[in-house]
Design a protein around this motif. Structure first.
Motif, PDB file in Angstrom:
ATOM      1  N   LEU A   1     -23.597 -24.944  62.030  1.00  0.00           N
ATOM      2  CA  LEU A   1     -22.661 -25.241  63.106  1.00  0.00           C
ATOM      3  C   LEU A   1     -23.206 -26.402  63.913  1.00  0.00           C
ATOM      4  CD1 LEU A   1     -20.278 -24.726  65.033  1.00  0.00           C
ATOM      5  CD2 LEU A   1     -21.668 -22.945  66.144  1.00  0.00           C
ATOM      6  N   ASP A   2     -22.485 -27.510  63.915  1.00  0.00           N
ATOM      7  CA  ASP A   2     -22.856 -28.690  64.682  1.00  0.00           C
ATOM      8  C   ASP A   2     -21.865 -28.884  65.812  1.00  0.00           C
ATOM      9  OD1 ASP A   2     -25.006 -29.377  62.910  1.00  0.00           O
ATOM     10  OD2 ASP A   2     -23.510 -30.151  61.507  1.00  0.00           O
ATOM     11  N   VAL A   3     -22.370 -29.135  66.997  1.00  0.00           N
ATOM     12  CA  VAL A   3     -21.531 -29.278  68.192  1.00  0.00           C
ATOM     13  C   VAL A   3     -21.922 -30.550  68.922  1.00  0.00           C
ATOM     14  CG1 VAL A   3     -20.876 -28.249  70.395  1.00  0.00           C
ATOM     15  CG2 VAL A   3     -21.291 -26.785  68.418  1.00  0.00           C
ATOM     16  N   GLU A   4     -20.921 -31.320  69.337  1.00  0.00           N
ATOM     17  CA  GLU A   4     -21.203 -32.546  70.088  1.00  0.00           C
ATOM     18  C   GLU A   4     -20.016 -32.893  70.975  1.00  0.00           C
ATOM     19  OE1 GLU A   4     -20.002 -36.141  67.164  1.00  0.00           O
ATOM     20  OE2 GLU A   4     -21.661 -34.886  66.440  1.00  0.00           O
ATOM     21  N   PRO A   5     -20.278 -33.571  72.091  1.00  0.00           N
ATOM     22  CA  PRO A   5     -19.171 -34.027  72.933  1.00  0.00           C
ATOM     23  C   PRO A   5     -18.402 -35.129  72.226  1.00  0.00           C
ATOM     24  CG  PRO A   5     -21.250 -34.899  73.738  1.00  0.00           C
ATOM     25  CD  PRO A   5     -21.587 -33.955  72.633  1.00  0.00           C
ATOM     26  N   ALA A   6     -17.112 -35.218  72.473  1.00  0.00           N
ATOM     27  CA  ALA A   6     -16.286 -36.247  71.843  1.00  0.00           C
ATOM     28  C   ALA A   6     -15.166 -36.635  72.787  1.00  0.00           C
ATOM     29  CB  ALA A   6     -15.714 -35.739  70.519  1.00  0.00           C
ATOM     30  N   THR A   7     -14.750 -37.881  72.685  1.00  0.00           N
ATOM     31  CA  THR A   7     -13.633 -38.376  73.490  1.00  0.00           C
ATOM     32  C   THR A   7     -12.603 -38.997  72.570  1.00  0.00           C
ATOM     33  OG1 THR A   7     -15.095 -38.841  75.360  1.00  0.00           O
ATOM     34  CG2 THR A   7     -12.950 -39.932  75.350  1.00  0.00           C
ATOM     35  N   ARG A   8     -11.362 -38.584  72.718  1.00  0.00           N
ATOM     36  CA  ARG A   8     -10.265 -39.156  71.932  1.00  0.00           C
ATOM     37  C   ARG A   8      -9.099 -39.444  72.856  1.00  0.00           C
ATOM     38  NH1 ARG A   8     -10.135 -35.413  66.425  1.00  0.00           N
ATOM     39  NH2 ARG A   8     -12.236 -35.941  65.717  1.00  0.00           N
ATOM     40  N   GLY A   9      -8.554 -40.622  72.734  1.00  0.00           N
ATOM     41  CA  GLY A   9      -7.441 -41.009  73.586  1.00  0.00           C
ATOM     42  C   GLY A   9      -7.808 -40.994  75.052  1.00  0.00           C
ATOM     43  N   GLY A  10      -9.092 -41.221  75.352  1.00  0.00           N
ATOM     44  CA  GLY A  10      -9.548 -41.196  76.727  1.00  0.00           C
ATOM     45  C   GLY A  10      -9.793 -39.814  77.283  1.00  0.00           C
TER      46      GLY A  10
ATOM     47  N   LEU B   1      -2.092 -39.030  67.987  1.00  0.00           N
ATOM     48  CA  LEU B   1      -1.932 -37.709  68.560  1.00  0.00           C
ATOM     49  C   LEU B   1      -3.249 -37.241  69.166  1.00  0.00           C
ATOM     50  CD1 LEU B   1      -0.174 -35.088  68.852  1.00  0.00           C
ATOM     51  CD2 LEU B   1      -1.213 -34.352  66.700  1.00  0.00           C
ATOM     52  N   PRO B   2      -3.261 -36.865  70.460  1.00  0.00           N
ATOM     53  CA  PRO B   2      -4.469 -36.288  71.042  1.00  0.00           C
ATOM     54  C   PRO B   2      -4.642 -34.864  70.551  1.00  0.00           C
ATOM     55  CG  PRO B   2      -2.707 -36.252  72.658  1.00  0.00           C
ATOM     56  CD  PRO B   2      -2.150 -36.950  71.429  1.00  0.00           C
ATOM     57  N   ASP B   3      -5.295 -34.711  69.383  1.00  0.00           N
ATOM     58  CA  ASP B   3      -5.313 -33.437  68.669  1.00  0.00           C
ATOM     59  C   ASP B   3      -6.301 -32.462  69.295  1.00  0.00           C
ATOM     60  OD1 ASP B   3      -7.381 -35.068  67.928  1.00  0.00           O
ATOM     61  OD2 ASP B   3      -7.449 -34.363  65.854  1.00  0.00           O
ATOM     62  N   ARG B   4      -6.059 -32.103  70.529  1.00  0.00           N
ATOM     63  CA  ARG B   4      -6.953 -31.170  71.196  1.00  0.00           C
ATOM     64  C   ARG B   4      -6.281 -29.810  71.340  1.00  0.00           C
ATOM     65  NH1 ARG B   4      -7.250 -32.372  77.719  1.00  0.00           N
ATOM     66  NH2 ARG B   4      -5.037 -32.109  78.171  1.00  0.00           N
ATOM     67  N   PHE B   5      -7.117 -28.808  71.356  1.00  0.00           N
ATOM     68  CA  PHE B   5      -6.697 -27.432  71.583  1.00  0.00           C
ATOM     69  C   PHE B   5      -7.287 -27.064  72.932  1.00  0.00           C
ATOM     70  CE2 PHE B   5      -6.912 -22.828  69.872  1.00  0.00           C
ATOM     71  CZ  PHE B   5      -5.595 -22.599  70.206  1.00  0.00           C
TER      72      PHE B   5
END
Length: 255
Positions: free
Chosen positions: A53-62, A234-238
């Motif tokens: 399991l790898d976890v990291e911060p990410a930014t998409r569409g700001g 698409l800001p594909d966030r949940f």
């Protein structure tokens, strides 16, 4: 969950307007403050080898969020529901983690049993029985328990449309089991504008018991989990919005 524990615990409202997947749910809950070490510790107690399991911060569409990626070695992709249920029951998981995980898999099994017209104990999971899916589900269960979540609700879901390939061949989108889960839960849905599958059957939508009117809740924080792929713009966030109907108790996550 008992009514007394549900009254005392945190409530999570899923915003699935960009779809939903297991990695998105796990990422959103980690972004909400679920401790990664606690989640990994529960996953280790499963006694299953060959995953990471790898976890990291990410930014998409700001927009900022957390990306959780489960990798698993190639192995048995088909497991019976009865095997998963018995394995979870026997594993030395925390009681709350076991309860959430068993609840999620039971919802999945009941939906599959309905669409295949078989008894629940005869359900043979395909994609959901793969190791990465089991890690997704139990990881979500561990995160829900670590945050003290007692109940969940969900926004309207964008399902996508068209067809997809699965172990049983070409299936319509949304898949029949997804349709059954949405029907049983009462979660409203719309196909949206994207001609592919945007909802995984083990997306975490199973971790909700009924719809709650947002006006009854007080938002404590918002958190986002990203999918493994990004489609168009698409800001594909949940999004997970942690809420309570009363003042937060000590130990709840804050931002």
């Amino acid at each position: 969950m008992t009514s007394s524990s549900a009254d005392a615990g945190l409530l999570v409202r899923w915003d699935a307007t960009a779809g939903a997947a297991g990695d998105m749910a796990l990422g959103a809950l980690l972004d909400a403050g679920a401790p990664l070490d606690a989640v990994r510790g529960q996953l280790d107690l499963l006694g299953l080898d060959g995953w990471s399991l790898d976890v990291e911060p990410a930014t998409r569409g700001g927009l900022a969020g957390t990306y959780a990626r489960v990798r698993a070695q190639v192995g048995p992709a088909h497991r019976r529901y009865s095997w998963i249920r018995d394995h979870l029951s026997a594993a030395p998981l925390a009681a709350g983690v076991r309860s959430w995980a068993l609840q999620i898999f039971a919802v999945l099994a009941e939906a599959e049993a309905h669409v295949h017209r078989i008894e629940v104990d005869r359900v043979h999971f395909h994609e959901v029985g793969a190791l990465d899916a089991i890690i997704d589900v139990v990881g979500v269960a561990a995160a829900l328990d670590a945050l003290g979540v007692a109940r969940g609700s969900c926004s309207s879901v964008v399902t996508g449309f068209g067809v997809t390939s699965a172990a049983h061949g070409t299936l319509p989108v949304p898949a029949p089991a997804v349709v059954e889960i949405l029907r049983r839960s009462g979660i409203p849905s719309t196909p949206g504008d994207l001609a592919f599958e945007t909802i995984e059957v083990h997306s975490g939508l199973d971790a909700q018991d009924h719809l709650l009117a947002p006006k009854r809740l007080t938002a404590l924080l918002g958190a986002a989990g990203w999918h493994t792929t990004q489609v168009l713009d698409l800001p594909d966030r949940f999004l997970a919005v942690a809420s309570a109907s009363a003042a937060p108790r000590a130990g709840r996550p804050t931002r």
